[in-house]
Design a protein around this motif. Structure first.
Motif, PDB file in Angstrom:
ATOM      1  N   GLY A   1       0.827  -1.198   0.000  1.00 45.63           N
ATOM      2  CA  GLY A   1       0.000   0.000   0.000  1.00 45.63           C
ATOM      3  C   GLY A   1       0.861   1.249   0.000  1.00 45.63           C
ATOM      4  O   GLY A   1       2.013   1.228  -0.427  1.00 45.63           O
TER       5      GLY A   1
ATOM      6  N   ARG B   1      -2.183   8.664   3.593  1.00 42.77           N
ATOM      7  CA  ARG B   1      -3.488   8.304   4.148  1.00 42.77           C
ATOM      8  C   ARG B   1      -3.891   9.272   5.244  1.00 42.77           C
ATOM      9  O   ARG B   1      -4.750   8.976   6.060  1.00 42.77           O
ATOM     10  CB  ARG B   1      -3.454   6.864   4.678  1.00 42.77           C
ATOM     11  N   GLY B   2      -3.231  10.425   5.299  1.00 36.88           N
ATOM     12  CA  GLY B   2      -3.646  11.474   6.216  1.00 36.88           C
ATOM     13  C   GLY B   2      -2.862  11.587   7.511  1.00 36.88           C
ATOM     14  O   GLY B   2      -3.152  12.444   8.322  1.00 36.88           O
ATOM     15  N   SER B   3      -1.866  10.758   7.742  1.00 37.89           N
ATOM     16  CA  SER B   3      -1.075  10.859   8.961  1.00 37.89           C
ATOM     17  C   SER B   3       0.074  11.827   8.725  1.00 37.89           C
ATOM     18  O   SER B   3       1.074  11.489   8.105  1.00 37.89           O
ATOM     19  CB  SER B   3      -0.516   9.491   9.366  1.00 37.89           C
TER      20      SER B   3
ATOM     21  N   ASP C   1       0.207   0.252   9.288  1.00 34.26           N
ATOM     22  CA  ASP C   1       1.012  -0.081   8.125  1.00 34.26           C
ATOM     23  C   ASP C   1       1.097  -1.593   7.982  1.00 34.26           C
ATOM     24  O   ASP C   1       0.907  -2.324   8.960  1.00 34.26           O
ATOM     25  CB  ASP C   1       2.425   0.485   8.288  1.00 34.26           C
TER      26      ASP C   1
ATOM     27  N   SER D   1      -6.766   0.467   9.969  1.00 32.19           N
ATOM     28  CA  SER D   1      -7.904   1.108   9.323  1.00 32.19           C
ATOM     29  C   SER D   1      -8.280   0.371   8.038  1.00 32.19           C
ATOM     30  O   SER D   1      -7.447  -0.284   7.412  1.00 32.19           O
ATOM     31  CB  SER D   1      -7.583   2.577   9.003  1.00 32.19           C
ATOM     32  N   ARG D   2      -9.528   0.483   7.683  1.00 28.80           N
ATOM     33  CA  ARG D   2      -9.996  -0.112   6.429  1.00 28.80           C
ATOM     34  C   ARG D   2      -9.194   0.426   5.252  1.00 28.80           C
ATOM     35  O   ARG D   2      -8.790  -0.303   4.358  1.00 28.80           O
ATOM     36  CB  ARG D   2     -11.491   0.168   6.251  1.00 28.80           C
ATOM     37  N   GLU D   3      -8.946   1.737   5.266  1.00 22.46           N
ATOM     38  CA  GLU D   3      -8.202   2.356   4.171  1.00 22.46           C
ATOM     39  C   GLU D   3      -6.807   1.747   4.034  1.00 22.46           C
ATOM     40  O   GLU D   3      -6.331   1.525   2.918  1.00 22.46           O
ATOM     41  CB  GLU D   3      -8.086   3.865   4.368  1.00 22.46           C
ATOM     42  N   THR D   4      -6.161   1.435   5.156  1.00 18.66           N
ATOM     43  CA  THR D   4      -4.830   0.828   5.106  1.00 18.66           C
ATOM     44  C   THR D   4      -4.869  -0.490   4.348  1.00 18.66           C
ATOM     45  O   THR D   4      -4.048  -0.735   3.460  1.00 18.66           O
ATOM     46  CB  THR D   4      -4.282   0.602   6.526  1.00 18.66           C
TER      47      THR D   4
ATOM     48  N   VAL E   1      -7.338  -1.663   2.303  1.00 20.79           N
ATOM     49  CA  VAL E   1      -7.829  -1.478   0.934  1.00 20.79           C
ATOM     50  C   VAL E   1      -6.719  -0.945   0.031  1.00 20.79           C
ATOM     51  O   VAL E   1      -6.543  -1.412  -1.095  1.00 20.79           O
ATOM     52  CB  VAL E   1      -9.061  -0.546   0.920  1.00 20.79           C
ATOM     53  N   ARG E   2      -5.925   0.006   0.545  1.00 17.90           N
ATOM     54  CA  ARG E   2      -4.841   0.580  -0.265  1.00 17.90           C
ATOM     55  C   ARG E   2      -3.700  -0.412  -0.455  1.00 17.90           C
ATOM     56  O   ARG E   2      -2.898  -0.273  -1.368  1.00 17.90           O
ATOM     57  CB  ARG E   2      -4.317   1.875   0.363  1.00 17.90           C
TER      58      ARG E   2
ATOM     59  N   LYS F   1      -4.310  -3.724  -0.885  1.00 20.44           N
ATOM     60  CA  LYS F   1      -4.863  -4.864  -1.603  1.00 20.44           C
ATOM     61  C   LYS F   1      -4.122  -5.187  -2.910  1.00 20.44           C
ATOM     62  O   LYS F   1      -3.817  -6.339  -3.184  1.00 20.44           O
ATOM     63  CB  LYS F   1      -6.341  -4.612  -1.891  1.00 20.44           C
TER      64      LYS F   1
END
Length: 79
Positions: free
Chosen positions: A9, A15-17, A25, A65-68, A70-71, A73
């Motif tokens: 990812g 991702r905003g951090s 991560d 997080s879901r975004e972590t 998904v990104r 994948k």
């Protein structure tokens, strides 16, 4: 212990951090395993594990997080 060979990812800053306060991560290790940085929620979720799930004393339940995920994948190998 194995070495980190790559991140799956994107880096947390994408991702905003921006200050390092929340940096979930996922990393692929040289031995083929994966390492995850996440929030330790063992105390709150341990009793919620399904009957057919267990963890050893040295294992922790972590949340990313879901975004972590998904990104990451696209970087996760199929085999």
């Amino acid at each position: 212990m194995s070495q980190i060979i790559r991140r799956l990812g994107v880096a947390p800053r994408f991702r905003g951090s921006t200050n390092g306060a929340t940096c979930p991560d996922i990393f692929e290790l040289a031995d083929g395993n994966f390492a995850v940085i996440g929030t330790d929620v063992t105390d709150s979720l341990d009793a919620e594990l399904p009957a057919d799930a267990a963890r050893a004393d040295y294992e922790r339940i972590v949340v990313i997080s879901r975004e972590t995920l998904v990104r990451a994948k696209a970087d996760i190998p199929d085999a």
